[in-house]
Scaffold this active site. Structure first.
Site, PDB file in Angstrom:
ATOM      1  N   ARG A 256       5.607  45.664  41.081  1.00 46.68           N
ATOM      2  CA  ARG A 256       6.091  46.565  39.925  1.00 46.68           C
ATOM      3  C   ARG A 256       7.372  47.257  40.706  1.00 46.68           C
ATOM      4  O   ARG A 256       7.281  47.467  41.838  1.00 46.68           O
ATOM      5  CB  ARG A 256       5.124  47.561  39.547  1.00 46.68           C
ATOM      6  CG  ARG A 256       4.141  47.171  38.556  1.00 46.68           C
ATOM      7  CD  ARG A 256       4.806  46.542  37.085  1.00 46.68           C
ATOM      8  NE  ARG A 256       3.867  46.196  36.146  1.00 46.68           N
ATOM      9  CZ  ARG A 256       3.345  45.086  36.133  1.00 46.68           C
ATOM     10  NH1 ARG A 256       4.094  44.064  36.747  1.00 46.68           N
ATOM     11  NH2 ARG A 256       2.622  44.494  34.904  1.00 46.68           N
ATOM     12  N   GLU A 285      12.993  48.230  33.755  1.00 45.19           N
ATOM     13  CA  GLU A 285      13.470  46.860  33.072  1.00 45.19           C
ATOM     14  C   GLU A 285      13.629  46.992  31.674  1.00 45.19           C
ATOM     15  O   GLU A 285      13.229  47.907  30.962  1.00 45.19           O
ATOM     16  CB  GLU A 285      12.178  46.013  33.326  1.00 45.19           C
ATOM     17  CG  GLU A 285      12.124  45.642  34.670  1.00 45.19           C
ATOM     18  CD  GLU A 285      10.699  44.753  35.111  1.00 45.19           C
ATOM     19  OE1 GLU A 285      10.146  44.455  34.203  1.00 45.19           O
ATOM     20  OE2 GLU A 285      10.414  44.585  36.260  1.00 45.19           O
ATOM     21  N   HIS A 303      11.636  39.325  35.946  1.00 48.18           N
ATOM     22  CA  HIS A 303      10.235  39.362  35.917  1.00 48.18           C
ATOM     23  C   HIS A 303       9.444  38.274  35.412  1.00 48.18           C
ATOM     24  O   HIS A 303       8.934  38.206  34.322  1.00 48.18           O
ATOM     25  CB  HIS A 303       9.800  40.782  34.780  1.00 48.18           C
ATOM     26  CG  HIS A 303       8.531  41.326  35.089  1.00 48.18           C
ATOM     27  ND1 HIS A 303       8.094  42.750  34.879  1.00 48.18           N
ATOM     28  CD2 HIS A 303       7.284  40.725  35.352  1.00 48.18           C
ATOM     29  CE1 HIS A 303       6.989  42.895  34.946  1.00 48.18           C
ATOM     30  NE2 HIS A 303       6.310  41.726  35.447  1.00 48.18           N
TER      31      HIS A 303
HETATM   32  P1  NAP Z   1      -5.716  43.479  42.297  1.00 49.68           P
HETATM   33  O1  NAP Z   1      -6.667  42.550  42.510  1.00 49.68           O
HETATM   34  O2  NAP Z   1      -6.342  44.653  41.769  1.00 49.68           O
HETATM   35  O3  NAP Z   1      -5.043  43.873  43.529  1.00 49.68           O
HETATM   36  C1  NAP Z   1      -4.595  45.056  43.858  1.00 49.68           C
HETATM   37  C2  NAP Z   1      -4.422  45.243  45.105  1.00 49.68           C
HETATM   38  O4  NAP Z   1      -3.694  46.565  45.243  1.00 49.68           O
HETATM   39  C3  NAP Z   1      -5.740  45.812  45.667  1.00 49.68           C
HETATM   40  O5  NAP Z   1      -5.860  45.161  47.343  1.00 49.68           O
HETATM   41  C4  NAP Z   1      -5.927  47.265  45.823  1.00 49.68           C
HETATM   42  O6  NAP Z   1      -6.585  47.591  46.707  1.00 49.68           O
HETATM   43  C5  NAP Z   1      -4.543  47.598  46.101  1.00 49.68           C
HETATM   44  N1  NAP Z   1      -4.442  48.928  45.189  1.00 49.68           N
HETATM   45  C6  NAP Z   1      -4.705  49.533  44.250  1.00 49.68           C
HETATM   46  N2  NAP Z   1      -4.501  50.745  43.812  1.00 49.68           N
HETATM   47  C7  NAP Z   1      -3.892  51.071  44.833  1.00 49.68           C
HETATM   48  C8  NAP Z   1      -3.363  52.327  45.334  1.00 49.68           C
HETATM   49  N3  NAP Z   1      -3.263  53.304  44.408  1.00 49.68           N
HETATM   50  N4  NAP Z   1      -2.913  52.670  46.609  1.00 49.68           N
HETATM   51  C9  NAP Z   1      -2.836  51.475  47.488  1.00 49.68           C
HETATM   52  N5  NAP Z   1      -3.158  50.213  47.276  1.00 49.68           N
HETATM   53  C10 NAP Z   1      -3.675  50.068  45.826  1.00 49.68           C
HETATM   54  O7  NAP Z   1      -4.482  43.099  41.214  1.00 49.68           O
HETATM   55  P2  NAP Z   1      -3.539  41.766  41.317  1.00 49.68           P
HETATM   56  O8  NAP Z   1      -4.200  41.009  40.199  1.00 49.68           O
HETATM   57  O9  NAP Z   1      -3.714  41.033  42.687  1.00 49.68           O
HETATM   58  O10 NAP Z   1      -2.204  42.278  40.763  1.00 49.68           O
HETATM   59  C11 NAP Z   1      -1.518  43.215  41.703  1.00 49.68           C
HETATM   60  C12 NAP Z   1      -0.210  43.553  40.715  1.00 49.68           C
HETATM   61  O11 NAP Z   1       0.636  42.706  40.471  1.00 49.68           O
HETATM   62  C13 NAP Z   1      -0.490  44.092  39.297  1.00 49.68           C
HETATM   63  O12 NAP Z   1      -1.203  45.366  39.140  1.00 49.68           O
HETATM   64  C14 NAP Z   1       0.836  43.858  38.597  1.00 49.68           C
HETATM   65  O13 NAP Z   1       1.463  45.100  38.682  1.00 49.68           O
HETATM   66  C15 NAP Z   1       1.524  42.722  39.432  1.00 49.68           C
HETATM   67  N6  NAP Z   1       1.645  41.657  38.706  1.00 49.68           N
HETATM   68  C16 NAP Z   1       3.016  41.302  38.660  1.00 49.68           C
HETATM   69  C17 NAP Z   1       3.492  40.203  38.098  1.00 49.68           C
HETATM   70  C18 NAP Z   1       4.880  39.556  37.933  1.00 49.68           C
HETATM   71  O14 NAP Z   1       5.091  38.743  36.761  1.00 49.68           O
HETATM   72  N7  NAP Z   1       5.807  39.927  38.556  1.00 49.68           N
HETATM   73  C19 NAP Z   1       2.548  39.302  37.345  1.00 49.68           C
HETATM   74  C20 NAP Z   1       0.966  39.578  37.713  1.00 49.68           C
HETATM   75  C21 NAP Z   1       0.710  41.010  38.362  1.00 49.68           C
HETATM   76  P3  NAP Z   1      -8.155  47.925  46.761  1.00 49.68           P
HETATM   77  O15 NAP Z   1      -8.996  46.459  47.202  1.00 49.68           O
HETATM   78  O16 NAP Z   1      -8.759  48.702  47.853  1.00 49.68           O
HETATM   79  O17 NAP Z   1      -8.648  48.238  45.344  1.00 49.68           O
END
Ligand code: NAP
Length: 341
Positions: A256, A285, A303
């Site tokens: 993000r 955005e 994005h």
């Molecule tokens: P996920 O499996 O929930 O992974 C999130 C990671 O970030 C986990 O390792 C988590 O740590 C860590 N995290 C969560 N909250 C945190 C905090 N407050 N401080 C530090 N680390 C933190 O999510 P995901 O499916 O991989 O997706 C990740 C992100 O990618 C989404 O939230 C979204 O914003 C973004 N995304 C972007 C696109 C795009 O189109 N560009 C597409 C999909 C997703 P823990 O393991 O300790 O909980």
């Protein structure tokens, strides 16, 4: 107008109010066929259409039992109250749900779901593509060619960094971070990661080593960000962290925009303190700051992390399956943390 858009517009025109006592499902924008067809068979579906903004959505949602939200309109207390007390579910399109006020939903007993997992591969793959494109200076070289400036060959022409043999640093080792690390493994000399909690499975499977954020910034050749947008991650990467990187390092952000201070990235690129950047996401955005647009060695994308037909259809289907599961009384398939279930 393509067939999908036409189908949505038709639904919008024909289903402005609930009929036959069917629950009303209001889609802020559009859902692709894989999800829309499931919903249209069962409910009165109202769609805002592709370019619907907040005003259109506010006009659409009154009386809805379910809203299918997306990132372009914030789902907050005003919007929830406009729906009315019968609202049961905010089914969000996307895994990142920073645009949904989950606390406001919980106060009203409204369930919130997202679409985790189905977009992991597509987003990780885009982060890999940005890592390669930014490191190799592909867009700038391509632009030189298109501008007719492809001149004499010489050994230093269009030279760049190299991904193979590099130290890859992953910030946020969740689903997408781990998939990115898996995809990058064949290129990397080493994978290091920073995550608030340890990930023993990733360490065992990928040989990844957990380090402090400062050490990651200092050591990595390619740094890829995969944390969600939260108050704790706001500008997690700013001027202080960018001051630590190698001048050849490449920063990739598909998470993000708010996780990175865009002005600090633009300054580091312009002053030659950062090798290159690959950014798919921005703070406000679709506005991209002038300093980033003007910065050298930056690959900027609108994005598109999850934007493949297969993934967007799977996301649409999961949105619809959550709606059906909740309205059938089975409970949500993929509730977000903090949601009632
Ligand atoms: P996920 O499996 O929930 O992974 C999130 C990671 O970030 C986990 O390792 C988590 O740590 C860590 N995290 C969560 N909250 C945190 C905090 N407050 N401080 C530090 N680390 C933190 O999510 P995901 O499916 O991989 O997706 C990740 C992100 O990618 C989404 O939230 C979204 O914003 C973004 N995304 C972007 C696109 C795009 O189109 N560009 C597409 C999909 C997703 P823990 O393991 O300790 O909980």
């Amino acid at each position: 107008m393509n067939a999908q858009h036409a189908a949505n517009s038709q639904l919008m025109a024909s289903n402005r109010s609930g009929t036959d006592g069917k629950p009303v499902v209001a889609i802020y924008g559009e859902l692709l066929d894989a999800g829309l067809a499931l919903l249209a068979k069962r409910y009165d579906v109202h769609s805002g259409g592709r370019s619907a903004g907040r005003e259109v959505v506010l006009g659409l949602i009154e009386g809805a039992t379910v809203v299918c939200s997306d990132p372009k309109v914030r789902t907050d207390a005003e919007l929830l109250d406009r729906c009315g007390p019968q609202l049961r579910l905010v089914a969000h399109f996307g895994v990142g749900y920073d645009q949904v006020d989950v606390a406001a939903c919980a106060e009203r007993g409204v369930i919130v779901t997202n679409t985790p997992g189905v977009l992991t591969a597509a987003t990780a793959e885009l982060a890999v593509a940005l890592s390669l494109a930014a490191t190799r200076g592909m867009f700038e070289a391509s632009n030189e060619l298109r501008a007719g400036r492809w001149g004499t060959w010489h050994p230093g022409a269009y030279c760049s960094g190299q991904v193979s043999g590099s130290v890859v640093g992953v910030i946020g080792m969740g689903r997408i971070g781990q998939e990115y690390a898996r995809m990058m493994r064949p290129f990397a000399a080493e994978i290091i990661y920073w995550n608030r909690s340890p990930k023993p499975a990733a360490e065992a499977d990928l040989g990844a080593r957990r380090v402090e954020l400062d050490e990651l910034m200092k050591s990595a050749d390619v740094i890829s960000i995969h944390t969600p947008s939260t108050p704790e991650t706001h500008h997690l990467i700013g001027a202080k962290q960018l001051a630590l990187v190698k001048p050849t390092a490449v920063l990739v952000n598909t998470a993000r925009g708010s996780v990175v201070d865009g002005s600090a990235v633009a300054a580091a690129l312009t002053e030659g303190r950062l090798g290159a950047a690959g950014l798919d996401v921005f703070e406000n955005e679709p506005n991209v700051p002038e300093d980033l647009l003007a910065a050298p060695r930056a690959v900027l994308l609108p994005h598109i992390g999850s934007a493949t037909w297969r993934t967007r259809n799977e996301m649409s289907r999961l949105v619809a399956e959550n709606v059906i599961a909740v309205l059938d009384g089975e409970g949500p398939l993929t509730p977000v943390p903090g949601s009632p279930v």
